[in-house]
Motif scaffolding. Sequence first.
Motif, PDB file in Angstrom:
ATOM      1  N   THR A  88     -69.997 -14.676  59.197  1.00 54.27           N
ATOM      2  CA  THR A  88     -69.741 -14.806  58.966  1.00 54.27           C
ATOM      3  C   THR A  88     -68.794 -16.259  59.161  1.00 54.27           C
ATOM      4  O   THR A  88     -68.351 -17.378  59.885  1.00 54.27           O
ATOM      5  N   ARG A  95     -71.259 -16.236  52.644  1.00 55.65           N
ATOM      6  CA  ARG A  95     -71.037 -15.202  51.986  1.00 55.65           C
ATOM      7  C   ARG A  95     -73.022 -14.318  52.471  1.00 55.65           C
ATOM      8  O   ARG A  95     -74.070 -15.095  52.790  1.00 55.65           O
ATOM      9  N   PHE A  97     -76.222 -11.079  52.430  1.00 56.98           N
ATOM     10  CA  PHE A  97     -76.115 -10.285  51.467  1.00 56.98           C
ATOM     11  C   PHE A  97     -76.929  -8.853  52.466  1.00 56.98           C
ATOM     12  O   PHE A  97     -77.627  -9.388  53.301  1.00 56.98           O
ATOM     13  N   LEU A 112     -82.569 -16.679  45.540  1.00 61.52           N
ATOM     14  CA  LEU A 112     -81.834 -17.245  46.068  1.00 61.52           C
ATOM     15  C   LEU A 112     -81.547 -18.259  45.911  1.00 61.52           C
ATOM     16  O   LEU A 112     -81.303 -19.722  44.142  1.00 61.52           O
ATOM     17  N   TRP A 116     -80.835 -21.199  41.779  1.00 65.59           N
ATOM     18  CA  TRP A 116     -79.658 -22.064  42.276  1.00 65.59           C
ATOM     19  C   TRP A 116     -80.590 -23.400  41.459  1.00 65.59           C
ATOM     20  O   TRP A 116     -80.310 -24.579  41.215  1.00 65.59           O
ATOM     21  N   ILE A 243     -78.561 -22.260  53.321  1.00 70.85           N
ATOM     22  CA  ILE A 243     -79.449 -20.456  53.627  1.00 70.85           C
ATOM     23  C   ILE A 243     -80.435 -19.479  55.077  1.00 70.85           C
ATOM     24  O   ILE A 243     -81.323 -20.226  55.123  1.00 70.85           O
ATOM     25  N   CYS A 260     -77.284 -15.058  54.592  1.00 67.09           N
ATOM     26  CA  CYS A 260     -76.886 -15.500  54.743  1.00 67.09           C
ATOM     27  C   CYS A 260     -77.124 -16.676  53.792  1.00 67.09           C
ATOM     28  O   CYS A 260     -77.547 -17.542  53.629  1.00 67.09           O
ATOM     29  N   ALA A 261     -75.743 -16.725  52.715  1.00 66.04           N
ATOM     30  CA  ALA A 261     -76.179 -18.192  52.396  1.00 66.04           C
ATOM     31  C   ALA A 261     -73.954 -19.203  52.511  1.00 66.04           C
ATOM     32  O   ALA A 261     -73.221 -18.457  52.373  1.00 66.04           O
ATOM     33  N   GLU A 263     -71.087 -20.803  50.698  1.00 62.38           N
ATOM     34  CA  GLU A 263     -70.583 -20.676  48.946  1.00 62.38           C
ATOM     35  C   GLU A 263     -71.599 -21.304  48.016  1.00 62.38           C
ATOM     36  O   GLU A 263     -71.224 -20.692  46.810  1.00 62.38           O
ATOM     37  N   THR A 266     -74.783 -20.187  46.480  1.00 59.54           N
ATOM     38  CA  THR A 266     -73.888 -17.849  45.805  1.00 59.54           C
ATOM     39  C   THR A 266     -73.713 -18.346  44.548  1.00 59.54           C
ATOM     40  O   THR A 266     -72.776 -18.951  44.314  1.00 59.54           O
ATOM     41  N   CYS A 267     -75.253 -17.971  44.070  1.00 60.29           N
ATOM     42  CA  CYS A 267     -74.699 -17.815  42.751  1.00 60.29           C
ATOM     43  C   CYS A 267     -75.342 -16.465  41.831  1.00 60.29           C
ATOM     44  O   CYS A 267     -75.512 -16.580  40.793  1.00 60.29           O
TER      45      CYS A 267
END
Length: 396
Positions: A88, A95, A97, A112, A116, A243, A260-261, A263, A266-267
Amino acid sequence: MEFDQSGVNALMEITTRPKLVFVRGQGSWLEDHNGKRYLDFIQGWAVNSLGHCPPELVGAMGKQAAQLINPSPAFYNQPSMDLAKRLTGASCFDRVFFANSGAEANEGAIKLARKWGRLNRNGAYKIITFDHSFHGRTLATMSASGKPGWDTIYAPQVDGFPKANLNDLDSVRALIDDKTVAVMLEPVQGEAGVIPASPEFMQALRKLTNELGLLLILDEVQTGMGRTGKLFAYEHSDIVPDIMTLAKGIGGGVPLAALCAREEITCFEPGDQGGTYNGNPLMTAAGIAVFDAITGRGFLDAVNARAAQLSAGLLALSAKWGMKGERGVGLLRALKLDRADGTQIVDTARDWSPEGMLLNSPRPDLLRFMPALNVTEEEIDLMLARLDEVITKVRG
């Protein structure tokens, strides 16, 4: 050492393999069960970013294996947090994962984006992808891919992945409707033959998606982590994606990937996404070692110098043999052949004596080069000289 046919018979046959077993590797070199050495310009399909068995990776994994391997992703572990902060801090994302493969990271990106879309675009779920693209081998990522023939192997496909043409904005615009949530692409289409998306196309695509409130997803599984001469390929276009997925080079040879996304995208909620091995400290410790090496002083400068050397050498070979030039970005490059003898060149190079060479031909009229990012000037010169010899033998 004898070739173990019984071991071969115990494996599922999912690809055609030559009858050799690799037993050790170091840097740009592999050694088989007979002691023969091979100059490796495939590196696990751009996986071994620091070459085979780099000491920093071996050391980091040995140290971590003696401390903690996998406490479960239900708990925090320090290496995963440390690697997430590095990613980041070096990118436009907030964020991360962690996953185990590029396909898994891309599957997560699809999930994701669809969630979204459900929350923000009245259930929009379609993700525009591109002809000849490659996003992985799960059912969803095969459906997202534009690889010819993949629409029938495991039919029916997962719905919702209309295909546009790379570098053609009008073809993207024509596919957008009220169910569209995102556009997803590789900055350089690797399996298609190393075809870059132009910076102008990437900028226009970002402008279009911003105007329409769509997500822009970049599959940097092959292009990320220094492969193109910058840490991430999107930097070449001076855009901010929503993303990004990473794999291959981020682990330096071990199973590690990242979703990677930003903020605001990110949901995921608890229970939406997971995985037994995801973000385990052994793999993320390896990722830290790779990240720190690639972002070290002068490393990417050397990548760009070797890329220029490889490009110039391939252009010289192309001119000598009447081929069709070369293309690529950084140390992901292709030589465009003038005839469909790529497989024969690959086989002849591998079987060369006394030392072989490992090359890749994703299409019959093209060779792809994915050396270690720390490949030396001498190793590139050696590969080019041997390739010239191989072509001479193949073409008489």
